[in-house]
Design a protein around this motif. Structure first.
Motif, PDB file in Angstrom:
ATOM      1  N   ALA A 157       0.828  -1.208   0.000  1.00 10.91           N
ATOM      2  CA  ALA A 157       0.000   0.000   0.000  1.00 10.91           C
ATOM      3  C   ALA A 157       0.862   1.258   0.000  1.00 10.91           C
ATOM      4  N   ALA A 158       1.982   1.233   0.727  1.00 12.83           N
ATOM      5  CA  ALA A 158       2.852   2.402   0.766  1.00 12.83           C
ATOM      6  C   ALA A 158       3.465   2.694  -0.594  1.00 12.83           C
ATOM      7  N   ILE A 159       3.726   1.631  -1.370  1.00 12.43           N
ATOM      8  CA  ILE A 159       4.389   1.814  -2.666  1.00 12.43           C
ATOM      9  C   ILE A 159       3.374   2.147  -3.762  1.00 12.43           C
ATOM     10  N   TYR A 160       2.265   1.388  -3.819  1.00 17.50           N
ATOM     11  CA  TYR A 160       1.348   1.493  -4.965  1.00 17.50           C
ATOM     12  C   TYR A 160       0.037   2.218  -4.633  1.00 17.50           C
ATOM     13  N   GLY A 161      -0.195   2.527  -3.359  1.00 16.06           N
ATOM     14  CA  GLY A 161      -1.394   3.266  -3.007  1.00 16.06           C
ATOM     15  C   GLY A 161      -2.655   2.425  -2.904  1.00 16.06           C
ATOM     16  N   VAL A 162      -2.536   1.114  -2.942  1.00 18.33           N
ATOM     17  CA  VAL A 162      -3.707   0.239  -2.816  1.00 18.33           C
ATOM     18  C   VAL A 162      -3.305  -0.963  -1.963  1.00 18.33           C
ATOM     19  N   ARG A 163      -4.234  -1.422  -1.110  1.00 15.55           N
ATOM     20  CA  ARG A 163      -3.927  -2.523  -0.190  1.00 15.55           C
ATOM     21  C   ARG A 163      -4.489  -3.819  -0.781  1.00 15.55           C
ATOM     22  N   PRO A 164      -3.648  -4.834  -1.084  1.00  8.18           N
ATOM     23  CA  PRO A 164      -4.136  -6.081  -1.681  1.00  8.18           C
ATOM     24  C   PRO A 164      -4.925  -6.912  -0.667  1.00  8.18           C
ATOM     25  N   ARG A 165      -5.923  -7.635  -1.189  1.00  9.52           N
ATOM     26  CA  ARG A 165      -6.738  -8.521  -0.353  1.00  9.52           C
ATOM     27  C   ARG A 165      -6.794  -9.895  -1.005  1.00  9.52           C
ATOM     28  N   VAL A 166      -7.083 -10.919  -0.186  1.00  9.57           N
ATOM     29  CA  VAL A 166      -7.214 -12.265  -0.715  1.00  9.57           C
ATOM     30  C   VAL A 166      -8.342 -12.270  -1.749  1.00  9.57           C
ATOM     31  N   GLY A 167      -8.059 -12.832  -2.920  1.00 11.17           N
ATOM     32  CA  GLY A 167      -9.021 -12.863  -4.021  1.00 11.17           C
ATOM     33  C   GLY A 167      -8.728 -11.826  -5.087  1.00 11.17           C
ATOM     34  N   ASP A 168      -7.982 -10.733  -4.746  1.00 12.65           N
ATOM     35  CA  ASP A 168      -7.616  -9.749  -5.762  1.00 12.65           C
ATOM     36  C   ASP A 168      -6.610 -10.361  -6.741  1.00 12.65           C
ATOM     37  N   THR A 169      -6.646  -9.870  -7.984  1.00 17.46           N
ATOM     38  CA  THR A 169      -5.661 -10.300  -8.987  1.00 17.46           C
ATOM     39  C   THR A 169      -4.520  -9.290  -9.026  1.00 17.46           C
ATOM     40  N   LEU A 170      -3.296  -9.786  -8.868  1.00 19.17           N
ATOM     41  CA  LEU A 170      -2.126  -8.903  -8.800  1.00 19.17           C
ATOM     42  C   LEU A 170      -2.017  -8.018 -10.037  1.00 19.17           C
TER      43      LEU A 170
END
Length: 817
Positions: free
Chosen positions: A342-355
């Motif tokens: 999140a600090a680098i890309y501005g979005v917090r990944p969650r389980v189920g999201d596609t990278l």
């Protein structure tokens, strides 16, 4: 008009100023009345390239050479002939006592003395080394002083900077969270940071040698020592994991030890540099990862097991851990990974999201991330070190480890990524590398200084003999007996100078060799007879040569010189009495010598065994250094063993030495074994046919050096030949095109600007196959790498007889063809 200064050498600014000055009005009087002692001292001083001055007479009138002029600065205009005290009045307080002691008959040598010469009229700090010696007049009384000096400011300041750098490096080491350490080539620890003592509770000095191993877990001791021993024998980097007992908690914690060797200019390992880092958390995570994979293989409900293990394991570490399925969807992500993402890309990944969808707004990173995960999802296990994120942030460098993820049936279903911040570790490694490079540079400069000083010392001795002899030969009324003696002294000194350069080139593996295939056993038999005259009657020489021939392809002259050098050293070690053994045998391979890896293939080994005093262990690593000798002054130059190892290395072999103090020494020379020649080599070229040798020839001389060119053409004309002189290879080709059948032979230098002598010879051979070409050189890297390329070679310095013999040989060979 007669020259009032015939004793001064030609050329030089100071010599010109002495000639231009009217000395009649000075206390020294006209130069015709100057005493021989003053004349000789001035002549020697002005011809010397080293900075020096002469203070003569009751008021110490000042003379100096050209090398000393820069030291005078603004004093240069008034210094010549002035009283020495007036010239250096500003520093008389420092040098006055030296002058008084010298005039009282004492010679003084001072090193690195700080003096403010104020050469430009402003204060300056400088360091100087100099030697003061009394000068005698014609009656043997002290009538002045002589000083040889040199400025050492750069070296003194450089050494101070090196000490500062080493102090900085020590502080850096102690602040490192890792444990830097060093050990010798045998694996004995020689230094470590205090961090090791804090971790293990060992006392200072206890880890030295093999004492560090006392802190290891008993179950890891054998494997760790085996890994270290393997690296020490092969020279490969050390990389081993083990557990140590922490003094603070009495618990064992996993560490990773890594080290690389540092080698000297000969490739020998002189020290190992390493670090120990704490990898306990990573080990636990890896173990947990393996446990999770095993659990996933055993359980049918993989998703539930993953989430449970994730919560139990990966949330307890500050490492960044994530898992993707084969469609790049997040199966799991720990809190540290999500925060950093999140600090680098501005979005917090969650389980189920596609990278790939999450990174769609960052195309500059998308391709690289996709490429790395594609490798992992294809089943590859690998590690990367990457830099990403905001450069101003604390954490910028990561070690990324990718591991395949399988289900209970063993089918590959995704991959794990384990990221660990290695910013500080890599920065510490960079600082350590810079410090190592500074140390290597300092050692290199020390070696260069030692070599340069040795060469200068020996050549200045030889040049002194030549110059003194030439000065006496210029005297018109010199008796014939003394003239003959001085001419022989010049010729003998030139031969000694040529031998000195030959030994230096042999040590540097840059000497042009003329290899031949011959039986080493037969050649040793002849050398043994010759050694009887070298070693003396009290030394018994024993040879052990096998019945089967042992052929080598080396320069026979250098081969014999190497064995003579070893035999002379053996004679001196035995104080001229004992048994000297020469043993020849075959080896199936070259063994490892001084830390170098061995080599396959058959080798011929020649051992020279003496019963002398032996070599102390602390000197064994230095005996092959140029100008290093333990003999008394005047009994050895320190170049004999340098020639031996240089010849061996350049011929594809090596030299080993084994010694025991009080028992003797064995030197073993290894050379590659070759097949015998298919037919006997034609040696008829050495036979000089007098009928052809007396013909006048037209020789094309190719030489870029004007003085050597004039000498060579005059030499050939004195031999009865006519010459055409071309100053470079291009001009020689023009002469050949102008009148191709004019020349009977070509005599060319090898090292020239533009086209070299070897390339010229090849061009002439292709255009004029029957034209003899003779090459000459004092040194050529081209010839050192590849013999003489099939052309006859005359080494510089050459004599008239050597040139005449070479011309006769090639012309006789052409006649037979």
């Amino acid at each position: 008009m007669a020259d009032a200064f015939p004793f001064l050498p030609a050329g030089g600014l100071t010599g010109a100023e002495i000639r231009a000055r009217d000395w009649s009005a000075t206390p020294l009087g006209p130069p015709e009345a100057w005493p021989p002692a003053l004349r000789n001292a001035l002549s020697l001083m002005l011809a010397c390239p080293t900075a020096m001055f002469l203070a003569w007479g009751p008021d110490l009138r000042c003379f100096y050479n050209d090398a000393y002029r820069p030291m005078l600065g603004y004093r240069l205009d008034t210094a010549l002939g002035s009283p020495f005290r007036e010239v250096w009045g500003s520093i008389w307080g420092e040098i006055g006592p030296l002058v008084e002691a010298t005039l009282a008959g004492e010679s003084r040598t001072l090193t690195d003395v700080m003096l403010d010469l104020s050469r430009e009229g402003v204060p300056e700090r400088g360091w100087w080394s100099f030697t003061y010696s009394p000068v005698l007049d014609d009656d043997g009384r002290i009538n002045g002083l002589f000083c040889v000096t040199s400025e050492t400011t750069d070296r003194v300041l450089g050494e101070a900077a090196l000490r500062e750098s080493e102090d900085h490096f020590r502080h850096t080491v102690e602040l490192n969270p890792q444990v830097p350490w060093t050990c010798d080539p045998d694996g004995n620890v020689t230094s470590y940071s205090n961090r090791w003592l804090e971790l293990t509770g060992q006392a200072a000095g206890e880890p030295d040698g093999a004492g560090w191993a006392k802190a290891l877990h008993p179950d890891d001791l054998a494997a760790t020592m085996t890994a270290f021993a393997a690296s020490l024998s092969t020279g490969e980097p050390v990389d081993v994991d083990y557990r140590i007992r922490l003094a603070r908690t009495a618990e064992y914690r996993w560490m990773r030890a890594r080290a690389r060797p540092r080698r000297n200019g000969s490739g020998e390992i002189v020290q190992w540099y390493g670090v120990v880092e704490d990898i306990h958390d990573r080990k636990l995570a890896e173990d947990a990862l393996r446990e999770m994979n095993e659990t996933l293989e055993r359980r049918a409900e993989a998703a539930l097991a993953q989430r449970k293990l994730w919560a139990d394991v990966f949330e307890t570490t500050d490492a960044l851990v994530a898992a993707l399925d084969r469609d790049y969807r997040f199966l799991a992500v720990n809190r540290a990974y999500a925060d950093e993402f999140a600090a680098i890309y501005g979005v917090r990944p969650r389980v189920g999201d596609t990278l790939l969808d999450v990174l769609e707004g960052h195309p500059e990173h998308l391709a690289a991330v996709r490429a790395a995960w594609s490798r992992a999802l294809s089943g590859e296990e690998f590690t990367l070190v990457e830099e990403f994120g905001d450069p101003g942030r604390r954490r910028t460098l990561y070690e990324l480890r990718f591991t395949p993820l399988k289900d209970a049936t063993g089918r590959r279903v995704g991959a794990f990524q384990y990221a660990r911040d290695v910013t500080e570790r890599l920065r510490n490694q960079e600082r350590l590398a810079r410090a190592e490079e500074a140390l290597r540079h300092a050692q290199k400069m020390e070696a260069v200084g030692q070599l340069t000083g040795g060469v200068a010392h020996d050549f200045n001795n030889l040049l002194t003999i030549i110059r003194s002899s030439v000065e006496f030969l210029r005297r018109p009324n010199l008796p014939e007996e003394r003239r003959t003696r001085y001419l022989e002294a010049v010729a003998d000194t030139v031969d000694r100078a040529a031998k000195l350069t030959s030994q230096l080139l042999a040590f540097a593996r840059r000497q042009p060799l003329q290899p031949e295939v011959f039986d080493a056993g037969a050649r040793i038999g002849g050398i043994a007879q010759m050694l009887n005259a070298v070693t003396g009657a009290r030394i018994r020489i024993v040879t052990e040569v096998p019945d089967d021939p042992c052929h080598v392809r080396v320069d026979p002259s250098q081969f014999e010189t190497a064995l003579v050098n070893l035999a002379v050293n053996a004679r001196d070690a035995m104080d001229g009495e004992g048994t000297l053994s020469l043993r020849l045998f075959r080896r199936e391979a070259l063994p490892s010598i001084r830390g170098h890896a061995g080599a396959g293939g058959a080798f011929v080994a020649v051992s020279i065994v003496d019963e002398g005093a032996g070599i102390p262990p602390e000197l064994l690593t230095r005996i092959f250094e140029p100008f290093f000798t333990t003999k008394e002054v005047g009994k050895g130059t320190g170049l004999g063993l340098s020639q031996v190892i240089g010849f061996a290395k350049q011929s594809g072999g090596d030299v080993d030495v084994a010694s025991e103090v009080g028992r003797g020494t064995t030197f073993t020379l290894y050379l590659p074994h070759v097949d015998p020649p298919r037919r006997a080599e034609d040696t008829r070229d050495a036979d000089i046919e007098e009928d052809r040798g007396g013909w006048p020839l037209c020789v094309l001389v190719v030489e870029d050096n004007l003085e050597v060119g004039r000498f060579c053409t005059q030499l050939l004309e004195d031999l009865g030949h006519s010459t055409v002189w071309a100053h470079n290879a291009e001009a020689a080709l023009v002469e050949m095109e102008r009148m191709p059948f004019r020349f009977d032979a070509v005599f060319s230098d090898v090292v020239m600007p533009g086209m070299g002598g070897v390339e010229l010879a090849r061009r002439l051979r292709s255009q004029h196959p029957t034209l003899p070409v003779i090459l000459t050189t004092g040194y050529s890297d081209v010839l050192a790498r590849d013999d003489a390329h099939g052309f006859d070679l005359v080494r510089k310095p050459y004599s008239a007889e050597q040139v005449a013999r070479a011309l006769r040989a090639v012309l006789n060979r052409q006649k037979r063809r």
